[in-house]
Design a protein around this motif. Structure first.
Motif, PDB file in Angstrom:
ATOM      1  N   UNK A  21      -8.456   1.856 -28.501  1.00 25.93           N
ATOM      2  CA  UNK A  21      -9.176   0.603 -28.284  1.00 25.93           C
ATOM      3  C   UNK A  21      -8.182  -0.475 -27.874  1.00 25.93           C
ATOM      4  N   UNK A  22      -8.463  -1.165 -26.774  1.00 23.79           N
ATOM      5  CA  UNK A  22      -7.579  -2.206 -26.268  1.00 23.79           C
ATOM      6  C   UNK A  22      -8.351  -3.520 -26.217  1.00 23.79           C
ATOM      7  N   UNK A  23      -7.772  -4.546 -26.819  1.00 22.64           N
ATOM      8  CA  UNK A  23      -8.396  -5.860 -26.804  1.00 22.64           C
ATOM      9  C   UNK A  23      -8.107  -6.494 -25.450  1.00 22.64           C
ATOM     10  N   UNK A  24      -9.164  -6.812 -24.720  1.00 20.96           N
ATOM     11  CA  UNK A  24      -9.028  -7.387 -23.385  1.00 20.96           C
ATOM     12  C   UNK A  24      -8.878  -8.906 -23.429  1.00 20.96           C
ATOM     13  N   UNK A  25      -8.998  -9.490 -24.610  1.00 19.49           N
ATOM     14  CA  UNK A  25      -8.742 -10.913 -24.758  1.00 19.49           C
ATOM     15  C   UNK A  25      -9.964 -11.733 -25.103  1.00 19.49           C
ATOM     16  N   UNK A  26      -9.704 -12.974 -25.409  1.00 17.14           N
ATOM     17  CA  UNK A  26     -10.765 -13.886 -25.813  1.00 17.14           C
ATOM     18  C   UNK A  26     -11.423 -14.516 -24.594  1.00 17.14           C
ATOM     19  N   UNK A  27     -12.696 -14.764 -24.715  1.00 15.37           N
ATOM     20  CA  UNK A  27     -13.395 -15.490 -23.666  1.00 15.37           C
ATOM     21  C   UNK A  27     -13.843 -16.854 -24.187  1.00 15.37           C
ATOM     22  N   UNK A  28     -13.641 -17.087 -25.483  1.00 16.71           N
ATOM     23  CA  UNK A  28     -14.082 -18.333 -26.095  1.00 16.71           C
ATOM     24  C   UNK A  28     -13.163 -18.653 -27.266  1.00 16.71           C
ATOM     25  N   UNK A  29     -12.668 -19.868 -27.326  1.00 14.35           N
ATOM     26  CA  UNK A  29     -11.901 -20.321 -28.485  1.00 14.35           C
ATOM     27  C   UNK A  29     -12.729 -21.413 -29.135  1.00 14.35           C
ATOM     28  N   UNK A  30     -13.199 -21.144 -30.334  1.00 17.49           N
ATOM     29  CA  UNK A  30     -14.037 -22.109 -31.047  1.00 17.49           C
ATOM     30  C   UNK A  30     -13.153 -22.959 -31.951  1.00 17.49           C
ATOM     31  N   UNK A  31     -13.260 -24.264 -31.806  1.00 17.49           N
ATOM     32  CA  UNK A  31     -12.447 -25.157 -32.639  1.00 17.49           C
ATOM     33  C   UNK A  31     -11.013 -25.184 -32.160  1.00 17.49           C
ATOM     34  N   UNK A  32     -10.746 -25.788 -31.013  1.00 20.05           N
ATOM     35  CA  UNK A  32      -9.410 -25.750 -30.421  1.00 20.05           C
ATOM     36  C   UNK A  32      -8.380 -26.577 -31.175  1.00 20.05           C
ATOM     37  N   UNK A  33      -8.813 -27.581 -31.936  1.00 18.80           N
ATOM     38  CA  UNK A  33      -7.881 -28.413 -32.688  1.00 18.80           C
ATOM     39  C   UNK A  33      -7.280 -27.599 -33.827  1.00 18.80           C
ATOM     40  N   UNK A  34      -5.965 -27.545 -33.883  1.00 11.99           N
ATOM     41  CA  UNK A  34      -5.227 -26.806 -34.915  1.00 11.99           C
ATOM     42  C   UNK A  34      -5.489 -25.307 -34.880  1.00 11.99           C
ATOM     43  N   UNK A  35      -5.987 -24.780 -33.775  1.00 10.12           N
ATOM     44  CA  UNK A  35      -6.221 -23.342 -33.656  1.00 10.12           C
ATOM     45  C   UNK A  35      -5.010 -22.722 -32.956  1.00 10.12           C
ATOM     46  N   UNK A  36      -4.342 -21.758 -33.599  1.00 10.34           N
ATOM     47  CA  UNK A  36      -3.140 -21.171 -32.984  1.00 10.34           C
ATOM     48  C   UNK A  36      -3.422 -20.478 -31.649  1.00 10.34           C
ATOM     49  N   UNK A  37      -4.655 -20.040 -31.428  1.00  4.55           N
ATOM     50  CA  UNK A  37      -4.983 -19.414 -30.150  1.00  4.55           C
ATOM     51  C   UNK A  37      -4.914 -20.416 -28.996  1.00  4.55           C
ATOM     52  N   UNK A  38      -5.183 -21.680 -29.296  1.00 10.05           N
ATOM     53  CA  UNK A  38      -5.092 -22.716 -28.264  1.00 10.05           C
ATOM     54  C   UNK A  38      -3.653 -22.840 -27.782  1.00 10.05           C
ATOM     55  N   UNK A  39      -2.722 -22.921 -28.723  1.00 11.67           N
ATOM     56  CA  UNK A  39      -1.304 -23.040 -28.363  1.00 11.67           C
ATOM     57  C   UNK A  39      -0.828 -21.807 -27.598  1.00 11.67           C
ATOM     58  N   UNK A  40      -1.224 -20.625 -28.056  1.00 13.21           N
ATOM     59  CA  UNK A  40      -0.827 -19.389 -27.367  1.00 13.21           C
ATOM     60  C   UNK A  40      -1.399 -19.338 -25.955  1.00 13.21           C
ATOM     61  N   UNK A  41      -2.633 -19.781 -25.798  1.00 17.04           N
ATOM     62  CA  UNK A  41      -3.260 -19.793 -24.471  1.00 17.04           C
ATOM     63  C   UNK A  41      -2.512 -20.728 -23.531  1.00 17.04           C
ATOM     64  N   UNK A  42      -2.156 -21.882 -24.044  1.00 16.09           N
ATOM     65  CA  UNK A  42      -1.436 -22.851 -23.205  1.00 16.09           C
ATOM     66  C   UNK A  42      -0.049 -22.326 -22.840  1.00 16.09           C
ATOM     67  N   UNK A  43       0.637 -21.663 -23.793  1.00 15.41           N
ATOM     68  CA  UNK A  43       1.946 -21.066 -23.500  1.00 15.41           C
ATOM     69  C   UNK A  43       1.842 -20.016 -22.413  1.00 15.41           C
ATOM     70  N   UNK A  44       0.707 -19.303 -22.381  1.00 13.30           N
ATOM     71  CA  UNK A  44       0.496 -18.253 -21.383  1.00 13.30           C
ATOM     72  C   UNK A  44      -0.093 -18.797 -20.084  1.00 13.30           C
ATOM     73  N   UNK A  45      -0.170 -20.121 -19.967  1.00 15.72           N
ATOM     74  CA  UNK A  45      -0.717 -20.783 -18.779  1.00 15.72           C
ATOM     75  C   UNK A  45      -2.155 -20.364 -18.469  1.00 15.72           C
ATOM     76  N   UNK A  46      -2.933 -20.166 -19.527  1.00 17.23           N
ATOM     77  CA  UNK A  46      -4.345 -19.838 -19.367  1.00 17.23           C
ATOM     78  C   UNK A  46      -5.117 -21.143 -19.183  1.00 17.23           C
ATOM     79  N   UNK A  47      -5.966 -21.172 -18.178  1.00 21.73           N
ATOM     80  CA  UNK A  47      -6.795 -22.358 -17.955  1.00 21.73           C
ATOM     81  C   UNK A  47      -7.865 -22.432 -19.030  1.00 21.73           C
TER      82      UNK A  47
END
Length: 102
Positions: A21-47
């Motif tokens: 099983x391979x995780x293809x990634x998130x399509x939605x980040x709920x609650x972007x404030x203080x969410x570590x996924x937000x920072x990781x997404x920005x580091x990866x230059x994800x729009x």
């Protein structure tokens, strides 16, 4: 669960042919404030596209629910989510959710 992540259980295999099983990634980040996924997404230059947060809760017959009831339900949901996360982090094991092959 929740439709926020996409796990592909069929496209990849180990050398013995068993599935991986391979995780293809998130399509939605709920609650972007203080969410570590937000920072990781920005580091990866994800729009990131901001969605509208001002939504209305609808009940039976598509009638709008009173805002105070909506707020109480939101608070209850957040509380349950926090309790669930706290319980999850207490456990040593981890698990992956995969869709069934029905």
């Amino acid at each position: 669960i929740g439709g926020r992540l996409l796990t592909d259980p069929d496209s990849f295999q180990k050398s013995d042919g068993s599935p991986v099983a391979v995780d293809m990634g998130a399509s939605w980040i709920h609650g972007v404030t203080d969410n570590p996924l937000t920072a990781l997404s920005r580091e990866a230059n994800v729009d990131l596209i901001t969605s509208i947060e001002d939504v209305k809760m609808l009940g039976a017959g598509m009638k709008e629910i009173d805002r105070s009831v909506d707020d109480k339900m939101g608070d209850l949901f957040d509380s349950l989510l926090d309790k669930g996360a706290a319980e999850c982090w207490k456990r040593e094991e981890s698990a992956s959710v995969v869709r069934s092959k029905a």
